[in-house]
Motif scaffolding. Sequence first.
Motif, mmCIF file in Angstrom:
data_model
loop_
_atom_site.group_PDB
_atom_site.id
_atom_site.type_symbol
_atom_site.label_atom_id
_atom_site.label_comp_id
_atom_site.label_asym_id
_atom_site.label_seq_id
_atom_site.Cartn_x
_atom_site.Cartn_y
_atom_site.Cartn_z
ATOM 1 N N GLU A 192 -31.096 -15.046 41.597
ATOM 2 C CA GLU A 192 -30.967 -13.756 40.905
ATOM 3 C C GLU A 192 -29.526 -13.604 40.417
ATOM 4 N N PRO A 193 -29.146 -14.312 39.364
ATOM 5 C CA PRO A 193 -27.737 -14.347 38.927
ATOM 6 C C PRO A 193 -27.188 -13.015 38.426
ATOM 7 N N ASN A 194 -28.044 -12.016 38.248
ATOM 8 C CA ASN A 194 -27.547 -10.695 37.843
ATOM 9 C C ASN A 194 -27.099 -9.867 39.046
ATOM 10 N N ARG A 195 -27.364 -10.335 40.265
ATOM 11 C CA ARG A 195 -27.022 -9.588 41.472
ATOM 12 C C ARG A 195 -25.629 -9.988 41.963
ATOM 13 N N LYS A 196 -24.609 -9.407 41.336
ATOM 14 C CA LYS A 196 -23.221 -9.717 41.721
ATOM 15 C C LYS A 196 -22.910 -9.239 43.147
ATOM 16 N N LYS A 229 -16.705 6.037 54.516
ATOM 17 C CA LYS A 229 -17.433 7.269 54.852
ATOM 18 C C LYS A 229 -18.843 6.963 55.355
ATOM 19 N N GLU A 230 -19.447 5.922 54.772
ATOM 20 C CA GLU A 230 -20.828 5.584 55.137
ATOM 21 C C GLU A 230 -21.104 4.129 54.790
ATOM 22 N N CYS A 231 -21.923 3.490 55.622
ATOM 23 C CA CYS A 231 -22.405 2.146 55.328
ATOM 24 C C CYS A 231 -23.882 2.251 55.005
ATOM 25 N N THR A 232 -24.288 1.628 53.920
ATOM 26 C CA THR A 232 -25.679 1.710 53.478
ATOM 27 C C THR A 232 -26.244 0.297 53.327
ATOM 28 N N PRO A 233 -27.546 0.164 53.096
ATOM 29 C CA PRO A 233 -28.111 -1.168 52.846
ATOM 30 C C PRO A 233 -27.534 -1.824 51.599
ATOM 31 N N ASP A 234 -26.901 -1.019 50.748
ATOM 32 C CA ASP A 234 -26.371 -1.538 49.482
ATOM 33 C C ASP A 234 -24.860 -1.739 49.487
ATOM 34 N N GLY A 235 -24.187 -1.442 50.610
ATOM 35 C CA GLY A 235 -22.728 -1.589 50.660
ATOM 36 C C GLY A 235 -22.090 -0.455 51.437
ATOM 37 N N VAL A 236 -20.978 0.078 50.890
ATOM 38 C CA VAL A 236 -20.299 1.177 51.581
ATOM 39 C C VAL A 236 -19.937 2.275 50.587
ATOM 40 N N ILE A 237 -19.814 3.484 51.131
ATOM 41 C CA ILE A 237 -19.299 4.616 50.359
ATOM 42 C C ILE A 237 -17.968 5.000 50.985
ATOM 43 N N LEU A 238 -16.928 5.036 50.178
ATOM 44 C CA LEU A 238 -15.590 5.341 50.673
ATOM 45 C C LEU A 238 -15.377 6.848 50.751
ATOM 46 N N ALA A 239 -14.345 7.234 51.473
ATOM 47 C CA ALA A 239 -14.025 8.658 51.620
ATOM 48 C C ALA A 239 -13.699 9.297 50.278
ATOM 49 N N THR A 240 -13.281 8.480 49.330
ATOM 50 C CA THR A 240 -12.974 8.971 47.984
ATOM 51 C C THR A 240 -14.237 9.271 47.178
ATOM 52 N N GLY A 241 -15.400 8.843 47.723
ATOM 53 C CA GLY A 241 -16.651 9.003 46.991
ATOM 54 C C GLY A 241 -17.061 7.752 46.244
ATOM 55 N N GLU A 242 -16.144 6.796 46.121
ATOM 56 C CA GLU A 242 -16.444 5.550 45.415
ATOM 57 C C GLU A 242 -17.438 4.717 46.215
ATOM 58 N N GLN A 243 -18.366 4.088 45.508
ATOM 59 C CA GLN A 243 -19.332 3.209 46.155
ATOM 60 C C GLN A 243 -19.016 1.761 45.804
ATOM 61 N N LEU A 244 -18.938 0.912 46.839
ATOM 62 C CA LEU A 244 -18.773 -0.528 46.635
ATOM 63 C C LEU A 244 -20.076 -1.199 47.025
ATOM 64 N N LYS A 245 -20.714 -1.834 46.059
ATOM 65 C CA LYS A 245 -21.979 -2.508 46.348
ATOM 66 C C LYS A 245 -21.720 -3.903 46.894
ATOM 67 N N ALA A 246 -22.372 -4.210 48.006
ATOM 68 C CA ALA A 246 -22.202 -5.514 48.639
ATOM 69 C C ALA A 246 -23.396 -5.800 49.529
ATOM 70 N N ALA A 247 -23.834 -7.050 49.549
ATOM 71 C CA ALA A 247 -24.929 -7.452 50.424
ATOM 72 C C ALA A 247 -24.425 -7.815 51.812
ATOM 73 N N THR A 248 -23.094 -7.864 51.961
ATOM 74 C CA THR A 248 -22.504 -8.248 53.254
ATOM 75 C C THR A 248 -21.395 -7.274 53.624
ATOM 76 N N VAL A 249 -21.552 -6.615 54.767
ATOM 77 C CA VAL A 249 -20.492 -5.784 55.343
ATOM 78 C C VAL A 249 -20.268 -6.257 56.769
ATOM 79 N N VAL A 250 -19.047 -6.655 57.070
ATOM 80 C CA VAL A 250 -18.689 -7.082 58.425
ATOM 81 C C VAL A 250 -17.714 -6.047 58.988
ATOM 82 N N TRP A 251 -18.065 -5.438 60.109
ATOM 83 C CA TRP A 251 -17.258 -4.375 60.705
ATOM 84 C C TRP A 251 -16.390 -4.929 61.830
#
Length: 396
Positions: free
Chosen positions: A150-154, A234-256
């Motif tokens: 799925e090369p469109n899934r950056k 601010k939050e970790c989701t199945p699609d990445g993280v949401i920062l306290a600034t409101g910005e969303q970073l999409k990622a399939a991998t989050v390591v805490w």
Amino acid sequence: MSRIPRIVILGAGYGGIVTAIRLQKELNYNEADVTLVNKHDYHYITTHLHMPAAGTDNPENARVNILRLIDEFKIDFVKSTVTQIRPQEKKVLLEEGALSYDYLVVGLGGEPETFGIPGMKEYALSIRSINSVRFIREHIEYQFARFKREPNRKDYLTFIVGGAGFTGIEFVGELADRIPPLCKEFDVDPSLVKIYNIEAAPTALPGFDPELVEYAMNVLRNKGVTFRISTAIKECTPDGVILATGEQLKAATVVWTGGVRGNHMLDEAGFETMRGRIKVDAKLRAPGYDNVYVLGDCSIVMNPEGRPYPPTAQISMQQAGVCAHNLVASIRGERLKDFEYKSKGTVASLGRGEAIGIVGTRKIKGSVAAVMKKVIDVRYLYTIGGLPLVLRKGRF
């Protein structure tokens, strides 16, 4: 004839295994009955886990069979999971059976501290054990395979590491080294891969020397790591993280890697805790229990300024030495020793051939620090297993 005192050690991490090894050297035969309980039949070297997690080393290099380290004539080893501690009854419940004790050593290790961030426990990975790092390694490789389909899934090629303390920094250093070989193997453009290291504190490696922190960040930036400092998740989701600034970073991998708390069983046992950890007395005992010693991630030891020392392998090993001494002294009716932490220096790796550190008052960085990191690893192997273990494992 008086009964032989029973010592039970829970956990074969740094504190537990070193306590057991010291006891088997210092106790005479039939002076005490010592039992070491661990859910695996191996001890793993926590400070090495960031490498197999990233895929730059084999997980087998981070573990040692417990029966190679202990004298079975002096230490009984029980492979089982602890389910409950009952200090009032001087008893520990296991998945299979129970153990009574006269003296208890709690070295069960910590658990990820998510600070209540929604979704972090459910969706983020953590570097906790041999099994967890195997999963992270395979997960990372799988994302490259998914991207080829799925090369469109950056977002498959976006890796977020929450926390820029020692574990976070060491892991992103190894991950950055792992990316080029993976890109070559899967025929992926390296420019598509993104590594974010997110830290809520005003600096990476909080409390470390600012000059060395700046050096470390520059090394890692040159390897492709993007830092987001003074930025809370601010939050970790199945699609990445949401920062306290409101910005969303999409990622399939989050390591805490953002924090550690004590084992949940300490709260459940009724001990007085702070974030699951017990503030021990000068002898390393739990308040109100002169026969219960607490080590490593489960303990809090205050520094001269009144702040808790960070839970590290170095402090756990020093605690183990004092704990073993005090156990032997208690059995023999001798004087117990106070714990006093003596820092021998700190070194953080930044990936292949790079590290930073402070040894004594001297700042070291680059290849010199990387060599010192290996020296520290080898010294630990010698402490627990002597020259034979160094010869078997010393290559890392």
